[in-house]
Design an enzyme around this catalytic site. Structure first.
Site, PDB file in Angstrom:
ATOM      1  N   ASP A  13       1.050  -1.310   0.011  1.00 31.16           N
ATOM      2  CA  ASP A  13      -0.033   0.058  -0.058  1.00 31.16           C
ATOM      3  C   ASP A  13       0.621   1.371   0.197  1.00 31.16           C
ATOM      4  O   ASP A  13       0.348   2.210   0.584  1.00 31.16           O
ATOM      5  CB  ASP A  13      -1.040   0.084   1.357  1.00 31.16           C
ATOM      6  N   LYS A  16       2.047   1.899  -5.102  1.00 31.47           N
ATOM      7  CA  LYS A  16       2.358   1.455  -6.473  1.00 31.47           C
ATOM      8  C   LYS A  16       1.638   1.542  -7.643  1.00 31.47           C
ATOM      9  O   LYS A  16       1.965   1.789  -8.600  1.00 31.47           O
ATOM     10  CB  LYS A  16       2.762  -0.137  -6.138  1.00 31.47           C
ATOM     11  N   GLY A  40      -4.674  -4.460  -3.880  1.00 35.20           N
ATOM     12  CA  GLY A  40      -5.593  -3.332  -3.840  1.00 35.20           C
ATOM     13  C   GLY A  40      -4.832  -2.138  -4.409  1.00 35.20           C
ATOM     14  O   GLY A  40      -4.190  -1.419  -3.393  1.00 35.20           O
ATOM     15  N   HIS A  41      -4.663  -1.749  -5.700  1.00 37.12           N
ATOM     16  CA  HIS A  41      -3.924  -0.572  -6.172  1.00 37.12           C
ATOM     17  C   HIS A  41      -4.867   0.527  -6.558  1.00 37.12           C
ATOM     18  O   HIS A  41      -5.685   0.320  -7.296  1.00 37.12           O
ATOM     19  CB  HIS A  41      -3.078  -1.204  -7.263  1.00 37.12           C
ATOM     20  N   GLN A 223       2.202  -6.232  -3.231  1.00 37.88           N
ATOM     21  CA  GLN A 223       2.545  -6.486  -1.914  1.00 37.88           C
ATOM     22  C   GLN A 223       3.928  -5.578  -2.123  1.00 37.88           C
ATOM     23  O   GLN A 223       4.133  -4.634  -2.403  1.00 37.88           O
ATOM     24  CB  GLN A 223       2.759  -7.912  -1.544  1.00 37.88           C
TER      25      GLN A 223
HETATM   26  P1  GDP Z   1      -0.651   0.281  -3.511  1.00 37.79           P
HETATM   27  O1  GDP Z   1      -1.298  -1.078  -2.994  1.00 37.79           O
HETATM   28  O2  GDP Z   1       0.977   0.422  -3.309  1.00 37.79           O
HETATM   29  O3  GDP Z   1      -1.077   0.539  -4.778  1.00 37.79           O
HETATM   30  O4  GDP Z   1      -1.183   1.335  -2.505  1.00 37.79           O
HETATM   31  P2  GDP Z   1      -2.843   1.507  -2.188  1.00 37.79           P
HETATM   32  O5  GDP Z   1      -3.793   1.926  -3.360  1.00 37.79           O
HETATM   33  O6  GDP Z   1      -3.457   0.497  -1.491  1.00 37.79           O
HETATM   34  O7  GDP Z   1      -2.776   2.718  -1.223  1.00 37.79           O
HETATM   35  C1  GDP Z   1      -2.186   3.941  -1.336  1.00 37.79           C
HETATM   36  C2  GDP Z   1      -3.433   4.979  -0.872  1.00 37.79           C
HETATM   37  O8  GDP Z   1      -2.733   6.234  -0.871  1.00 37.79           O
HETATM   38  C3  GDP Z   1      -4.530   5.075  -2.062  1.00 37.79           C
HETATM   39  O9  GDP Z   1      -5.660   5.505  -1.437  1.00 37.79           O
HETATM   40  C4  GDP Z   1      -3.897   6.230  -3.030  1.00 37.79           C
HETATM   41  O10 GDP Z   1      -5.036   6.899  -3.512  1.00 37.79           O
HETATM   42  C5  GDP Z   1      -3.220   7.088  -1.956  1.00 37.79           C
HETATM   43  N1  GDP Z   1      -2.039   7.883  -2.468  1.00 37.79           N
HETATM   44  C6  GDP Z   1      -1.219   7.548  -3.187  1.00 37.79           C
HETATM   45  N2  GDP Z   1      -0.125   8.358  -3.122  1.00 37.79           N
HETATM   46  C7  GDP Z   1      -0.675   9.527  -2.393  1.00 37.79           C
HETATM   47  C8  GDP Z   1       0.044  10.785  -2.252  1.00 37.79           C
HETATM   48  O11 GDP Z   1       1.081  11.163  -2.281  1.00 37.79           O
HETATM   49  N3  GDP Z   1      -0.629  11.575  -1.123  1.00 37.79           N
HETATM   50  C9  GDP Z   1      -1.830  10.911  -0.593  1.00 37.79           C
HETATM   51  N4  GDP Z   1      -2.555  11.650   0.282  1.00 37.79           N
HETATM   52  N5  GDP Z   1      -2.409   9.861  -0.951  1.00 37.79           N
HETATM   53  C10 GDP Z   1      -1.878   8.940  -2.011  1.00 37.79           C
HETATM   54  P1  IMO Z   2      -0.919  -4.259  -2.212  1.00 40.35           P
HETATM   55  O1  IMO Z   2      -0.542  -4.786  -3.566  1.00 40.35           O
HETATM   56  C1  IMO Z   2      -1.189  -4.679   2.272  1.00 40.35           C
HETATM   57  C2  IMO Z   2      -1.197  -8.809   3.417  1.00 40.35           C
HETATM   58  C3  IMO Z   2      -2.154  -9.296   4.371  1.00 40.35           C
HETATM   59  C4  IMO Z   2      -1.471 -10.319   5.334  1.00 40.35           C
HETATM   60  C5  IMO Z   2      -0.319 -11.009   4.436  1.00 40.35           C
HETATM   61  C6  IMO Z   2      -0.450 -12.362   3.843  1.00 40.35           C
HETATM   62  O2  IMO Z   2      -2.161  -3.609  -2.279  1.00 40.35           O
HETATM   63  O3  IMO Z   2       0.298  -3.541  -1.518  1.00 40.35           O
HETATM   64  P2  IMO Z   2      -2.236 -12.989   1.687  1.00 40.35           P
HETATM   65  O4  IMO Z   2      -3.890 -12.699   1.559  1.00 40.35           O
HETATM   66  O5  IMO Z   2      -1.513 -12.321   0.890  1.00 40.35           O
HETATM   67  O6  IMO Z   2      -1.853 -14.308   2.059  1.00 40.35           O
HETATM   68  O7  IMO Z   2      -1.933 -12.059   3.045  1.00 40.35           O
HETATM   69  O8  IMO Z   2      -0.321 -10.037   3.566  1.00 40.35           O
HETATM   70  N1  IMO Z   2      -1.200  -8.252   2.096  1.00 40.35           N
HETATM   71  C7  IMO Z   2      -1.191  -6.959   1.942  1.00 40.35           C
HETATM   72  N2  IMO Z   2      -0.791  -5.980   2.631  1.00 40.35           N
HETATM   73  N3  IMO Z   2      -1.179  -4.505   0.788  1.00 40.35           N
HETATM   74  C8  IMO Z   2      -1.348  -5.598   0.088  1.00 40.35           C
HETATM   75  O9  IMO Z   2      -1.180  -5.526  -1.434  1.00 40.35           O
HETATM   76  C9  IMO Z   2      -1.363  -7.056   0.614  1.00 40.35           C
HETATM   77  N4  IMO Z   2      -1.212  -8.160   0.129  1.00 40.35           N
HETATM   78  C10 IMO Z   2      -1.454  -8.979   1.258  1.00 40.35           C
HETATM   79  O10 IMO Z   2      -2.993  -8.403   4.904  1.00 40.35           O
HETATM   80  O11 IMO Z   2      -0.868  -9.739   6.225  1.00 40.35           O
HETATM   81 MG    MG Z   3      -2.703  -1.714  -1.901  1.00 43.53          MG
END
Ligand code: GDP
Ligand code: IMO
Ligand code: MG
Length: 428
Positions: A13, A16, A40-41, A223
Site C-alpha cells: 500500500d 504502487k 488493492g492498487h 505487496q
Molecule cells: P498500492 O497497493 O501500493 O497501490 O497502494 P494503495 O492504493 O493500496 O494505497 C495507497 C493509498 O494512498 C491510496 O488510497 C492512494 O490513492 C493514496 N495515495 C497514493 N499516493 C498518495 C499521495 O502522495 N498522497 C496521498 N494523500 N495519498 C496518496
Molecule cells: P498491495 O499490492 C498490504 C498482507 C495481508 C496479510 C499478508 C498475507 O495492495 O500492496 P495474503 O492474502 O497475501 O496471503 O496475506 O499480506 N497483504 C497485503 N498488505 N497490501 C497488499 O497488497 C497486501 N497483500 C497481502 O494483509 O498480512
Molecule cells: Mg494496496
C-alpha cells in the site's frame, strides 16, 4: 531496451498503483508478475477512483498490452468481475492477456485460507482470504491447475478430482466443514475457461521479444519486500516474491533485462494484517496519521496500522531489490503533524545498537527503534510541482532518507491524483 520495475519497499500500500498508472502512459507493456487479487492498487483520475486488484494498474492509460504473467495466481471469476466493472465505466479491456502458465485460484484455496485463519484465531496471519497461500502451495507441490488447463476438459476433470480427493477429506475430517462437489467445480471452471479463451496466451516469448526490440516494458509489483516469502517478516508474509528478483521467474525475463528498479515507499509506514512492526504508533498520533492518510485497506477495508518511517527495514528492502530509483509517496500527509521521527537503528534485547534487519521475527518483536527527530512543516504541499518549492523541512526529510540509503529520490508524490507529483528526473 527500456524496462521499469515498480516494487513496494514496506508492507504494501505504498502507492504502487498510482506510480504504475503515471508511468504506464509511456509504456508498451504493463505486466503483473506475482501475487493475485490480494492486491488493492488505487488510481485517481481527477475525482474518479479506481481500485485494481488483479488487473495491472496500467489498464487505464497503457496504449499497448497489459499482461498477467505466469507468476500471478488468477481468480478467473474475479478477473471477469473486474474487467466488466471497468467496461461499465467506459474503459476497454481488450488489451489484457493472461499467461497460459499462470495458476488458477480454485474455490478450495479460498476455503482453506479462510478455515486456517479462523482456526488460528489470535495467531492468524491476517490474510486477505483470497486463497493466495493455498494456491501457491499447490503450484509448488506440482498439483496446481494452470490457466491452460481450463481449456482442456480431460485434464481439468482429472486435476479437479485429484485435488478434491485430498481437500474434501481435509474439509470434512479436520475442519468439520462441507465437501465441495467435483461436478459443480468442473462445470464452473470449464465455462470460465471458455469465457477467457481469447485472453489466455503465451506471454514470456512476446515479452522477451518486446524488450529486445526496444519497447518500453513496465513490471508492476504487488505487496512489498517486507511481505516477501523469503525476506519479509516470515511467517507474517504473503506467499510470493514481490521483489525485483521475482520479475525474472514471474514473467520469464532474464535479470540482465531489468534496467530501472523503482522502489516505492510511503513517507511513513503502514501495515495491514498481523506481524511485527517496530515503528508502530499505537496511539493518538498513529490514529491522526490514519485519518489524514485515509489508511484503510483497498482490498479488505481493514484499518491500516500506522507508524514512523523505518530506515533499517527500508535499507534491507533496497538491498534485496537493488533499487536505483526511489519514490516517496504521501509526503503531504505529514504536513502539520509536528516533529517527525525516523528510525535509523534498532536496540536489541541485549542492548546492542544495530542498523541491519533481522531474520528472526520473534526477536524483532523485542527490538526498540532508535529515532532521529526532524523538524516538521505546516504548509499544504499537495499542489507543489517543483522540488524547490517544498518547505525546507520537507526537503531536509527527503535528503535525510537519500543520504541514509545512498539512493536518489526521483519522484515525490504529494497527493492521490495522477498529476500530484514532483518529478526530479525524467526516466523516459
Ligand atoms: P498500492 O497497493 O501500493 O497501490 O497502494 P494503495 O492504493 O493500496 O494505497 C495507497 C493509498 O494512498 C491510496 O488510497 C492512494 O490513492 C493514496 N495515495 C497514493 N499516493 C498518495 C499521495 O502522495 N498522497 C496521498 N494523500 N495519498 C496518496
Ligand atoms: P498491495 O499490492 C498490504 C498482507 C495481508 C496479510 C499478508 C498475507 O495492495 O500492496 P495474503 O492474502 O497475501 O496471503 O496475506 O499480506 N497483504 C497485503 N498488505 N497490501 C497488499 O497488497 C497486501 N497483500 C497481502 O494483509 O498480512
Ligand atoms: Mg494496496
Amino acid at each position: 531496451m527500456a524496462t521499469f520495475v515498480v516494487v513496494g519497499l514496506q508492507y504494501g500500500d505504498e502507492g504502487k498503483g498510482k506510480i504504475t498508472d503515471v508511468l504506464s502512459s509511456k509504456s508498451d507493456y504493463v505486466v503483473r508478475f506475482q501475487g493475485g487479487d490480494n492486491a488493492g492498487h488505487t488510481v485517481y483520475v481527477g475525482e474518479d477512483k479506481f481500485v485494481l486488484h488483479l488487473l495491472p494498474s496500467g489498464v487505464l492509460q497503457c496504449k499497448g498490452k497489459c499482461i498477467i504473467a505466469n507468476g500471478v495466481v488468477v481468480n478467473p471469476k474475479n478477473f471477469l468481475k473486474e474487467t466488466s466493472q471497468l467496461e461499465a465505466r467506459g474503459y476497454s479491456t481488450d488489451h489484457i492477456f493472461i499467461s497460459r502458465r499462470a495458476h488458477v485460484i480454485m474455490p478450495y484455496h479460498i476455503l482453506l485460507d479462510t478455515y486456517r485463519e479462523e482456526e488460528a484465531g489470535n495467531e492468524s496471519i491476517g490474510t486477505t482470504k483470497k486463497g493466495i497461500g493455498p494456491c501457491y502451495e499447490d503450484k509448488i507441490a506440482r498439483m496446481g491447475i494452470r490457466m491452460v488447463d481450463l481449456l482442456n476438459p480431460e485434464v481439468l476433470r482429472e486435476k479437479i478430482n485429484l485435488n478434491l480427493k485430498l481437500k474434501n477429506s481435509l474439509f470434512e475430517k479436520y475442519y468439520g466443514k462441507p465437501k465441495l462437489d467435483a461436478d459443480e467445480v468442473y462445470e464452473e471452471f470449464i465455462s470460465l475457461g471458455q469465457a477467457l479463451v481469447h485472453r489466455i496466451v503465451d506471454t514470456e516469448r512476446e515479452l522477451n521479444e518486446a524488450i529486445h526490440s526496444g519497447k518500453t516494458v513496465l513490471f508492476e509489483g504487488a505487496q512489498a519486500l517486507m511481505l516477501d516469502i523469503d525476506f519479509g517478516t516470515y511467517p507474517f508474509v504473503t506467499s510470493s516474491s514481490p521483489s525485483t528478483g521475482g520479475v525474472c521467474t514471474g514473467a520469464g525475463v532474464p535479470p540482465t533485462s531489468l534496467q530501472h528498479l523503482i522502489g516505492v515507499a510511503k513517507a511513513y509506514t503502514t501495515r495491514v494484517g498481523n506481524g511485527p512492526f517496530p515503528t508502530e504508533l499505537d496511539n493518538e498520533l498513529g490514529e491522526k496519521i490514519r485519518k489524514i492518510g485515509h489508511e484503510f485497506g483497498a482490498t479488505t477495508g481493514r484499518p491500516r496500522r500506522t507508524g514512523w518511517l523505518d530506515l533499517v527495514s527500508l535499507k534491507h528492502a533496497c538491498m534485496i531489490n537493488g533499487i536505483n530509483n526511489l519514490v516517496i509517496t504521501k509526503l503531504d500527509v505529514l504536513s502539520g503533524i509536528g516533529e517527525i521521527k525516523i528510525a535509523t537503528h534498532y536496540l536489541t534485547e541485549d542492548c546492542k545498537k544495530i542498523d541491519y534487519f533481522t531474520s528472526s521475527t520473534t526477536k524483532l518483536y523485542k527490538y526498540t527503534p532508535i529515532y532521529e527527530t526532524l523538524e516538521g512543516w505546516d504548509e499544504d504541499i499537495a499542489q507543489i510541482k517543483s522540488y524547490d518549492e517544498l518547505p525546507s523541512a520537507a526537503k531536509k526529510y527527503l535528503e535525510f532518507i537519500e543520504k541514509y540509503l545512498g539512493i536518489a529520490v526521483y519522484l515525490v508524490s504529494v497527493g492521490p491524483e495522477r498529476s500530484q507529483n514532483i518529478i526530479r528526473k525524467e526516466l523516459f
